[in-house]
Write an enzyme that holds these catalytic residues in place. Structure first.
Site, short mmCIF file in Angstrom:
data_model
loop_
_atom_site.label_atom_id
_atom_site.label_comp_id
_atom_site.label_asym_id
_atom_site.label_seq_id
_atom_site.Cartn_x
_atom_site.Cartn_y
_atom_site.Cartn_z
N LYS A 16 0.82 -1.21 0.00
CA LYS A 16 0.00 0.00 0.00
C LYS A 16 0.85 1.26 0.00
O LYS A 16 0.48 2.25 -0.62
CB LYS A 16 -1.03 0.00 1.14
N ARG A 90 -5.95 3.02 11.52
CA ARG A 90 -5.58 1.63 11.80
C ARG A 90 -6.42 1.01 12.90
O ARG A 90 -6.24 -0.16 13.21
CB ARG A 90 -4.12 1.62 12.23
N ARG A 129 12.55 -7.02 2.46
CA ARG A 129 12.39 -5.60 2.11
C ARG A 129 13.58 -4.77 2.60
O ARG A 129 14.11 -5.01 3.67
CB ARG A 129 11.10 -5.09 2.74
N ARG A 162 14.23 -2.48 7.93
CA ARG A 162 13.49 -1.92 9.06
C ARG A 162 13.56 -2.90 10.23
O ARG A 162 13.38 -4.09 10.03
CB ARG A 162 12.02 -1.71 8.67
N ARG A 173 2.91 -8.05 13.65
CA ARG A 173 2.22 -6.94 12.98
C ARG A 173 0.99 -7.46 12.22
O ARG A 173 -0.03 -6.79 12.15
CB ARG A 173 3.18 -6.21 12.04
P1 AMP Z 1 3.87 1.17 8.71
O1 AMP Z 1 5.03 1.82 8.08
O2 AMP Z 1 2.55 1.74 8.22
O3 AMP Z 1 3.91 -0.35 8.60
O4 AMP Z 1 3.93 1.50 10.28
C1 AMP Z 1 5.03 1.09 11.08
C2 AMP Z 1 4.65 1.15 12.54
O5 AMP Z 1 4.31 2.50 12.89
C3 AMP Z 1 3.44 0.32 12.93
O6 AMP Z 1 3.76 -1.04 13.17
C4 AMP Z 1 2.99 1.05 14.20
O7 AMP Z 1 3.84 0.75 15.29
C5 AMP Z 1 3.24 2.51 13.82
N1 AMP Z 1 2.07 3.12 13.19
C6 AMP Z 1 1.98 3.59 11.91
N2 AMP Z 1 0.76 4.09 11.66
C7 AMP Z 1 0.04 3.93 12.81
C8 AMP Z 1 -1.30 4.22 13.18
N3 AMP Z 1 -2.17 4.78 12.33
N4 AMP Z 1 -1.68 3.92 14.45
C9 AMP Z 1 -0.83 3.36 15.33
N5 AMP Z 1 0.44 3.03 15.05
C10 AMP Z 1 0.88 3.31 13.79
#
Ligand code: AMP
Length: 215
Positions: A16, A90, A129, A162, A173
Site C-alpha cells: 500500500k 488503523r 524488504r 526496518r 504486525r
Molecule cells: P507502517 O510503516 O505503516 O507499517 O507503520 C510502522 C509502525 O508504525 C506500525 O507497526 C505502528 O507501530 C506505527 N504506526 C503507523 N501508523 C500507525 C497508526 N495509524 N496507528 C498506530 N500506530 C501506527
C-alpha cells in the site's frame, strides 16, 4: 476545487505504501504515511519519536491519541489540498476520529481502497524488504532491485532493513492488523464505498488497476 481524499488500507507488506506514492504522484495528492512520519520522528529523537519508538519496535500500534494528534496537524497544513492516507486509520477509534476531523472541515473521503494479499506472501515480502532511511523509498532483495546494490536509486543513501521487518515482528504486525485494523473493512463497507484491489500482481498492474477504478 479541493483535491481528492483517498484512504488506502491493507495489511503491512501489501504494497500500500508503494502504491500510495505512485497514486499521489499521478493524481497530484499529498502522500501522508503515519509510519514514515513516526520513523522520521524516531530517527530525529523528537518527543513524538520517543513516545512511539518502543511500540514500533515490538510491532504494536502507537496509542491512538498520539497518532490522531499528528494527523490533525498534517490535515491542518494541507488545508484544501488532496491527500492519500497510508497506514492511517488503523483502529476503529482512529477511523471515527478521522470522520469527525473531516466533518469539522466540511471534507469527506472520496475513496477507500483495500489491497488484498495472502499473509504468507507478506511474510516473504517483508523479510526481504529494504528501505531508504533518508527518502523512505522501498525496495526488495527479490523483486525491486536497485541499480547499485544496497544504495537508494533516488538519493544514493545506503539502504537498511526496518527493525520491525524481522520475521517474528512481521507475524506480530499481521496479528495486530487482523485484530485491530481489519474491522475497518466492515466499517467502510458499511459507509458505502470500499474498493478491493488484488495485491498479488505486479506493481505497475496494481497502479493501473487503481487508477482505472478511481476514474
Ligand atoms: P507502517 O510503516 O505503516 O507499517 O507503520 C510502522 C509502525 O508504525 C506500525 O507497526 C505502528 O507501530 C506505527 N504506526 C503507523 N501508523 C500507525 C497508526 N495509524 N496507528 C498506530 N500506530 C501506527
Amino acid at each position: 476545487m479541493a483535491g481528492k481524499h483517498i484512504v488506502i488500507l491493507g495489511p503491512p507488506g501489501s504494497g500500500k505504501g508503494t502504491q500510495a506514492v505512485r497514486i499521489a504522484e499521478e493524481l497530484d495528492l499529498r502522500h501522508l504515511s503515519t509510519g514514515d512520519i513516526l520513523r522520521d520522528a524516531v530517527a530525529g529523537k523528537t518527543p513524538l519519536g520517543r513516545q512511539a519508538e518502543d511500540y514500533m519496535k515490538q510491532g504494536a500500534l502507537v496509542p491512538d491519541d498520539v497518532v490522531l494528534g499528528l494527523i490533525n496537524e498534517e490535515l491542518e497544513v494541507i488545508g484544501n489540498g488532496g491527500w492519500i492516507l497510508d497506514g492511517f486509520p488503523r483502529t476503529l477509534v482512529q477511523a471515527e476520529a478521522l470522520s469527525e476531523m473531516l466533518e469539522a472541515r466540511s471534507h469527506r473521503i472520496d475513496h477507500v481502497l483495500l489491497i488484498d494479499v495472502d499473509p504468507e506472501v507478506i511474510v516473504e515480502r517483508l523479510t526481504s524488504r529494504l528501505v531508504c532511511p533518508n527518502c523512505n523509498a522501498v525496495y526488495n532483495l527479490d523483486s525491486i532491485k536497485t541499480a547499485v546494490p544496497g544504495a537508494c536509486d533516488v538519493c544514493g543513501t545506503e539502504l537498511v532493513k526496518r527493525p520491525d521487518d524481522e520475521e517474528e515482528t512481521v507475524r506480530q504486525r499481521l496479528r495486530v492488523y487482523e485484530e485491530q485494523t481489519s474491522p475497518l473493512v466492515v466499517f467502510y463497507e458499511g459507509k458505502g464505498g470500499l474498493i478491493r484491489i488484488n495485491g498479488a500482481s505486479g506493481i505497475e498492474e496494481i497502479t493501473a488497476e487503481i487508477l482505472r477504478v478511481l476514474k
